[in-house]
Design a protein around this motif. Structure first.
Motif, PDB file in Angstrom:
ATOM      1  N   ASP A  16      14.148  11.629  15.960  1.00  0.00           N
ATOM      2  CA  ASP A  16      13.451  10.569  15.211  1.00  0.00           C
ATOM      3  C   ASP A  16      14.050   9.196  15.541  1.00  0.00           C
ATOM      4  OD1 ASP A  16      11.811   9.500  13.071  1.00  0.00           O
ATOM      5  OD2 ASP A  16      13.610   9.411  11.853  1.00  0.00           O
TER       6      ASP A  16
ATOM      7  N   SER B 215       2.816   7.042   6.734  1.00  0.00           N
ATOM      8  CA  SER B 215       1.556   7.736   6.966  1.00  0.00           C
ATOM      9  C   SER B 215       1.782   9.103   7.618  1.00  0.00           C
ATOM     10  CB  SER B 215       0.709   6.846   7.867  1.00  0.00           C
ATOM     11  OG  SER B 215      -0.492   7.469   8.128  1.00  0.00           O
TER      12      SER B 215
ATOM     13  N   HIS C 161      10.895   3.997  22.412  1.00  0.00           N
ATOM     14  CA  HIS C 161       9.653   3.213  22.389  1.00  0.00           C
ATOM     15  C   HIS C 161       9.864   1.733  22.113  1.00  0.00           C
ATOM     16  CE1 HIS C 161       7.401   6.799  22.919  1.00  0.00           C
ATOM     17  NE2 HIS C 161       7.841   7.339  21.797  1.00  0.00           N
ATOM     18  N   TRP C 162      10.903   1.393  21.375  1.00  0.00           N
ATOM     19  CA  TRP C 162      11.107  -0.014  21.006  1.00  0.00           C
ATOM     20  C   TRP C 162      12.367  -0.609  21.630  1.00  0.00           C
ATOM     21  CZ3 TRP C 162       6.692  -1.136  18.996  1.00  0.00           C
ATOM     22  CH2 TRP C 162       6.054  -0.279  18.092  1.00  0.00           C
TER      23      TRP C 162
ATOM     24  N   GLY D  64       7.573  11.799  17.879  1.00  0.00           N
ATOM     25  CA  GLY D  64       6.794  11.462  19.066  1.00  0.00           C
ATOM     26  C   GLY D  64       5.448  12.153  18.962  1.00  0.00           C
ATOM     27  N   SER D  65       5.109  12.935  19.994  1.00  0.00           N
ATOM     28  CA  SER D  65       3.801  13.588  19.985  1.00  0.00           C
ATOM     29  C   SER D  65       3.864  15.007  19.421  1.00  0.00           C
ATOM     30  CB  SER D  65       3.238  13.602  21.400  1.00  0.00           C
ATOM     31  OG  SER D  65       4.163  14.242  22.247  1.00  0.00           O
TER      32      SER D  65
ATOM     33  N   ALA E 130      13.372   8.289  19.193  1.00  0.00           N
ATOM     34  CA  ALA E 130      11.986   7.841  19.415  1.00  0.00           C
ATOM     35  C   ALA E 130      11.911   6.321  19.272  1.00  0.00           C
ATOM     36  CB  ALA E 130      11.040   8.526  18.433  1.00  0.00           C
ATOM     37  N   ALA E 131      12.628   5.789  18.274  1.00  0.00           N
ATOM     38  CA  ALA E 131      12.630   4.330  18.088  1.00  0.00           C
ATOM     39  C   ALA E 131      13.332   3.643  19.262  1.00  0.00           C
ATOM     40  CB  ALA E 131      13.317   3.971  16.777  1.00  0.00           C
TER      41      ALA E 131
ATOM     42  N   ALA F  63       5.874  13.616  12.266  1.00  0.00           N
ATOM     43  CA  ALA F  63       5.869  13.851  13.715  1.00  0.00           C
ATOM     44  C   ALA F  63       7.100  13.266  14.356  1.00  0.00           C
ATOM     45  CB  ALA F  63       4.617  13.226  14.334  1.00  0.00           C
TER      46      ALA F  63
ATOM     47  N   PRO G  68       0.793  12.521   9.883  1.00  0.00           N
ATOM     48  CA  PRO G  68       1.643  13.689   9.705  1.00  0.00           C
ATOM     49  C   PRO G  68       3.108  13.396  10.015  1.00  0.00           C
ATOM     50  CG  PRO G  68       0.622  13.772  11.856  1.00  0.00           C
ATOM     51  CD  PRO G  68       0.095  12.532  11.192  1.00  0.00           C
TER      52      PRO G  68
ATOM     53  N   SER H 189       0.795  -1.228   0.000  1.00  0.00           N
ATOM     54  CA  SER H 189       0.000   0.000   0.000  1.00  0.00           C
ATOM     55  C   SER H 189       0.831   1.283   0.000  1.00  0.00           C
ATOM     56  CB  SER H 189      -0.975  -0.016   1.164  1.00  0.00           C
ATOM     57  OG  SER H 189      -0.294  -0.352   2.325  1.00  0.00           O
ATOM     58  N   ARG H 190       2.011   1.250   0.657  1.00  0.00           N
ATOM     59  CA  ARG H 190       2.777   2.499   0.768  1.00  0.00           C
ATOM     60  C   ARG H 190       4.236   2.346   0.348  1.00  0.00           C
ATOM     61  NH1 ARG H 190       1.122   6.788   3.080  1.00  0.00           N
ATOM     62  NH2 ARG H 190      -1.062   6.853   3.612  1.00  0.00           N
TER      63      ARG H 190
END
Lengths: 109, 179
Positions: B124, B90, B131-132, B96-97, B127-128, B94, B92, B74-75
């Motif tokens: 960026d 996908s 969170h991961w 994080g928030s 963030a990975a 971004a 916006p 799809s992308r």
């Protein structure tokens, strides 16, 4: 409840599932709700394409969670949690009270 | 423009795609590992070229098809003999928030690339890591921080807002140890 917003009932079920259990795999979610697994997979793919959920392989199973990098995650979780308050008690007992704590193999359920 | 060379660099391809999108009136920001490759002069080589665009995939597809790419999901686009995948993440854009507020423009002979600033590229990657727990992402954040001028004060502010003060401290300590 949120079906009108999300376009279909399966998305709502998936979001409630992830909100309650934290994670899930397509077949597991499908079994809980008694819906065909391909419908769950299709909607998970849609949510993943939108950056709302993320998946990773654990062994042979693709495990889905909310995507912690989705910029509106806090707001989405709040909305889902608020909507969940309105789920009838009976429905909560059927779908959202599944045992998740560990259990040694061989012990009777 | 058709892409013929197998040995094309990530920067060259990003420039060609950015330029072609721009010619079609589509704005796209380069994010992710490709920014790391560019900012570190390929000390880390990504195989993904990730863009974020407000345009729909329906609008983007003809541009990529014209460059010889095929839509594989799809992308995501691929081209035979091309070492890189192109994905339109996908929107916006971004971190994080927080939305991406500022971008960098890199001028190349093949066209301009609009990409995350070095400081945002560190965020960026972090963030990975936050969170991961992804150690590769932490390593990439360090590579950028050592190759480019970044604002650690801004990274600290953002990290605290994201609720990852401890992991930010671990990042800074590792950065100091390696200097």
């Amino acid at each position: 409840m949120l079906e009108g917003l999300f376009g279909n009932i399966i998305i709502e079920k998936i979001l409630f599932f992830l909100s309650v259990y934290g994670e899930g795999y397509p077949l597991g979610i499908a079994r809980v709700f008694g819906v065909p697994v391909n419908r769950i997979q299709q909607q998970l793919k849609r949510l993943e394409n939108g950056g709302i959920v993320a998946s990773r392989l654990v062994g042979n199973v693709r495990l889905y969670t909310f995507n912690p990098r989705f910029p509106f995650l806090k707001e989405l979780k709040e909305l889902v949690a608020r909507a969940y308050e309105f789920v009838p008690k009976k429905e909560k007992e059927i779908y959202y009270r599944i045992r998740k704590r560990p259990r040694r193999p061989g012990k009777p359920l | 423009m058709r892409i013929k060379r197998k040995s094309i660099s990530i920067k060259e391809l990003a420039a060609i795609v950015s330029n072609k999108l721009n010619e079609s009136g589509i704005d796209a920001i380069l994010v992710g590992g490709a920014c790391v490759s560019i900012y570190t002069k390929n000390k880390y080589l990504s195989s993904d070229i990730d863009f974020v665009s407000a345009a729909s995939i329906k609008e983007i597809s003809p541009v990529l098809l014209d460059l010889g790419f095929e839509r594989k999901s799809s992308r995501h686009f691929e081209k035979k003999d091309c070492p890189f995948f192109i994905e339109f993440v996908s929107p916006p854009a971004a971190l994080g928030s927080e939305p991406v507020k500022e971008t960098n423009v890199l001028k190349t002979r093949l066209g301009d690339i609009i990409l995350l600033t070095p400081t945002d590229s560190v965020k960026d990657r972090l963030a990975a890591y936050y969170h991961w727990n992804d150690p590769q992402a932490l390593e990439q954040a360090m590579l950028i921080a050592r190759s480019q001028k970044i604002s650690l004060r801004e990274v600290k502010r953002w990290s605290e807002k994201e609720g990852h003060k401890e992991k930010y401290n671990a990042f800074v300590n590792m950065l100091k140890r390696r200097k």
